[in-house]
Design an enzyme around this catalytic site. Structure first.
Site, PDB file in Angstrom:
ATOM      1  N   LEU A  16      27.574   5.265  19.537  1.00 30.35           N
ATOM      2  CA  LEU A  16      26.476   4.304  19.367  1.00 30.35           C
ATOM      3  C   LEU A  16      26.964   2.863  19.244  1.00 30.35           C
ATOM      4  O   LEU A  16      26.161   1.958  18.999  1.00 30.35           O
ATOM      5  CB  LEU A  16      25.657   4.653  18.115  1.00 30.35           C
ATOM      6  CG  LEU A  16      24.915   5.997  18.163  1.00 30.35           C
ATOM      7  CD1 LEU A  16      24.247   6.279  16.824  1.00 30.35           C
ATOM      8  CD2 LEU A  16      23.886   6.010  19.275  1.00 30.35           C
ATOM      9  N   ARG A  17      28.253   2.656  19.430  1.00 37.19           N
ATOM     10  CA  ARG A  17      28.746   1.290  19.319  1.00 37.19           C
ATOM     11  C   ARG A  17      28.130   0.387  20.383  1.00 37.19           C
ATOM     12  O   ARG A  17      27.879  -0.787  20.144  1.00 37.19           O
ATOM     13  CB  ARG A  17      30.274   1.268  19.448  1.00 37.19           C
ATOM     14  CG  ARG A  17      31.013   1.748  18.219  1.00 37.19           C
ATOM     15  CD  ARG A  17      32.465   1.293  18.230  1.00 37.19           C
ATOM     16  NE  ARG A  17      33.187   1.838  17.087  1.00 37.19           N
ATOM     17  CZ  ARG A  17      34.007   2.862  17.140  1.00 37.19           C
ATOM     18  NH1 ARG A  17      34.219   3.467  18.292  1.00 37.19           N
ATOM     19  NH2 ARG A  17      34.630   3.298  16.054  1.00 37.19           N
ATOM     20  N   GLY A  18      27.914   0.913  21.583  1.00 38.52           N
ATOM     21  CA  GLY A  18      27.313   0.117  22.643  1.00 38.52           C
ATOM     22  C   GLY A  18      25.929  -0.382  22.275  1.00 38.52           C
ATOM     23  O   GLY A  18      25.589  -1.555  22.515  1.00 38.52           O
ATOM     24  N   ASP A  59      37.918   0.598  22.823  1.00 42.06           N
ATOM     25  CA  ASP A  59      36.590   0.835  22.273  1.00 42.06           C
ATOM     26  C   ASP A  59      36.338   0.011  21.017  1.00 42.06           C
ATOM     27  O   ASP A  59      35.194  -0.181  20.623  1.00 42.06           O
ATOM     28  CB  ASP A  59      36.428   2.326  21.970  1.00 42.06           C
ATOM     29  CG  ASP A  59      35.006   2.694  21.585  1.00 42.06           C
ATOM     30  OD1 ASP A  59      34.094   2.449  22.406  1.00 42.06           O
ATOM     31  OD2 ASP A  59      34.795   3.188  20.454  1.00 42.06           O
ATOM     32  N   ARG A  60      37.408  -0.461  20.378  1.00 42.85           N
ATOM     33  CA  ARG A  60      37.248  -1.260  19.159  1.00 42.85           C
ATOM     34  C   ARG A  60      36.821  -2.691  19.459  1.00 42.85           C
ATOM     35  O   ARG A  60      36.372  -3.397  18.549  1.00 42.85           O
ATOM     36  CB  ARG A  60      38.560  -1.273  18.368  1.00 42.85           C
ATOM     37  CG  ARG A  60      38.920   0.067  17.764  1.00 42.85           C
ATOM     38  CD  ARG A  60      37.919   0.496  16.728  1.00 42.85           C
ATOM     39  NE  ARG A  60      38.185   1.847  16.238  1.00 42.85           N
ATOM     40  CZ  ARG A  60      37.426   2.492  15.370  1.00 42.85           C
ATOM     41  NH1 ARG A  60      36.337   1.890  14.903  1.00 42.85           N
ATOM     42  NH2 ARG A  60      37.722   3.712  14.992  1.00 42.85           N
TER      43      ARG A  60
END
Length: 420
Positions: free
Chosen positions: A358-360, A277-278
């Protein structure tokens, strides 16, 4: 990818000035935008006997690079191990695009490259070193501190700025640091000389690879085989942007903001979801099936192996154009705008795909702006979003063991459904 780069070069060259020639060794005075601190750019050996803070002694052992070596890096470029030119990479457009977008906007958060063995993953990543632009750093600082941005300053440099001291500033290329699988935690994070701390009362610190990678690129080949304790270190640094070394009550912190690039073969093991995910983007690389294209790749590689210098010179013009295009895109990135309607649709796609966090949303917006800047435009289109969205979201979807469709195709289908 090749056509995308070549077609946009001409329009960018007309509006962007060429890179300035290498400055002389004499000092040049310049003022910080908005007034304030005075900086002095130097290209040769910095001032001797620079004052240091009394309780922190930085011993630049792990990096192996001092200010004089940084100034001479360009002169010794030809004697270094020859690198395969980025412009000579055949195919693999998705991987190349993800790498270029991260160079243009490092805040995208890096790229994870997964694919079959022998598909040029490591070769492509390492060929990126010739295209990396130059940045301003504080001369002699082991952390590549930014002379103007406090977020990228080491503690010692920040204290010097607060005292009003003059900083020696020089330009150097962005670092690309390789993280070996067998590296120890001390080599990665840095070590503290406990004996010196106890006997002399000073914190003698030897910076590690994370210090060298600050404001640069950290590349981990076969990242899915990396030891868990090193994965934990990368997770901590990637989350906070700082590396902290804690030993026997002694604590030293330094900035560690880098573009994380990893590559690996999915057949050799899965990557921990926390680390996956990073990565801002995910590129899927496949084996080339076209026979003529495979022959061309083999012939090009044979030419490089027989005479690397001549092969690199044959691609020098394309490399220079691509480097200039990246430089122009980086300078124009802040002027690129994205409509509110596109932002809403991007978030709608992420919500309907059940993407956690919300990274996407953030990465997709950044990548779309970087792509528009690469194409020489100041406005993001729906086409830009459609190109980057599968790479930004495919690794963030929840795994369904019964799903046979590639996650990138799932993202593309949802994009066309929302943006239609």
């Amino acid at each position: 990818m090749v056509s995308l780069v070549r077609t946009s070069c001409s329009s960018i060259f007309l509006t962007c000035p060429r890179l300035s020639s290498t400055p002389s060794t004499s000092p040049v005075c310049c003022f910080r935008p908005g007034g304030g601190k005075l900086y002095r750019k130097v290209q040769s050996e910095p001032k001797k006997n620079r004052s240091r803070h009394h309780h922190l002694l930085v011993t630049n052992v792990a990096t192996g690079i001092n200010s004089i070596e940084q100034a001479k890096k360009i002169d010794t470029k030809e004697s270094a191990r020859p690198v395969y030119p980025f412009a000579a990479i055949v195919g693999q457009d998705e991987m190349k695009l993800c790498l270029l977008l991260n160079v243009i906007d490092p805040k995208i958060g890096g790229v994870m490259i997964m694919g079959d063995r022998g598909t040029g993953k490591s070769t492509t990543v390492r060929s990126l070193v010739d295209l990396l632009p130059e940045i301003e750093v504080v001369a002699g600082d082991p952390y590549n501190s930014d002379p103007r941005d406090p977020e990228f300053m080491g503690k010692e440099v920040r204290e010097r700025v607060q005292r009003g001291e003059e900083l020696d500033v020089m330009e150097t290329k962005i670092n690309m640091v390789d993280l070996p699988l067998g590296a120890t935690e001390d080599r990665v994070c840095g070590t503290i000389d406990i004996e010196k701390a106890l006997t002399e009362g000073v914190k003698a610190f030897e910076p590690g690879l994370l210090a060298k990678a600050n404001r640069g690129i950290l590349y981990v080949d076969e990242v899915n085989l990396l030891d868990d304790h090193l994965v934990d270190v990368l997770l901590d640094s990637a989350a906070s942007g700082w590396n902290t070394v804690e030993r026997e009550g002694i604590s030293i912190s330094h900035p560690a903001r880098f573009i994380l690039i990893g590559s690996g073969n999915p057949e050799e093991g899965e990557l921990r979801p926390q680390l996956l995910d990073r990565f801002g983007m995910h590129a899927q690389v496949g084996t080339v099936r076209d026979a003529e294209l495979r022959v061309k790749i083999v012939e090009e590689r044979a030419r490089f192996d027989s005479n690397p210098k001549e092969f690199r010179e044959s691609y020098l013009e394309e490399q220079m154009k691509l480097q200039e295009q990246i430089t122009c895109a980086r300078s124009n990135l802040s002027e690129v705008e994205i409509d509110q309607d596109l932002k809403v649709k991007i978030s709608r796609v992420c919500a309907e795909l059940d993407v956690d966090g919300l990274r996407g949303d953030i990465v997709t917006n950044r990548a779309a702006r970087a792509l528009a800047a690469l194409k020489g435009r100041d406005h993001v289109t729906a086409e830009d979003v459609g190109i980057v969205m599968p790479n930004c979201l495919r690794h963030r979807l929840r795994k369904d063991p019964l799903e046979s469709m590639d996650s990138g195709i799932v993202v593309s289908e949802k994009f066309y459904e929302v943006f239609s």
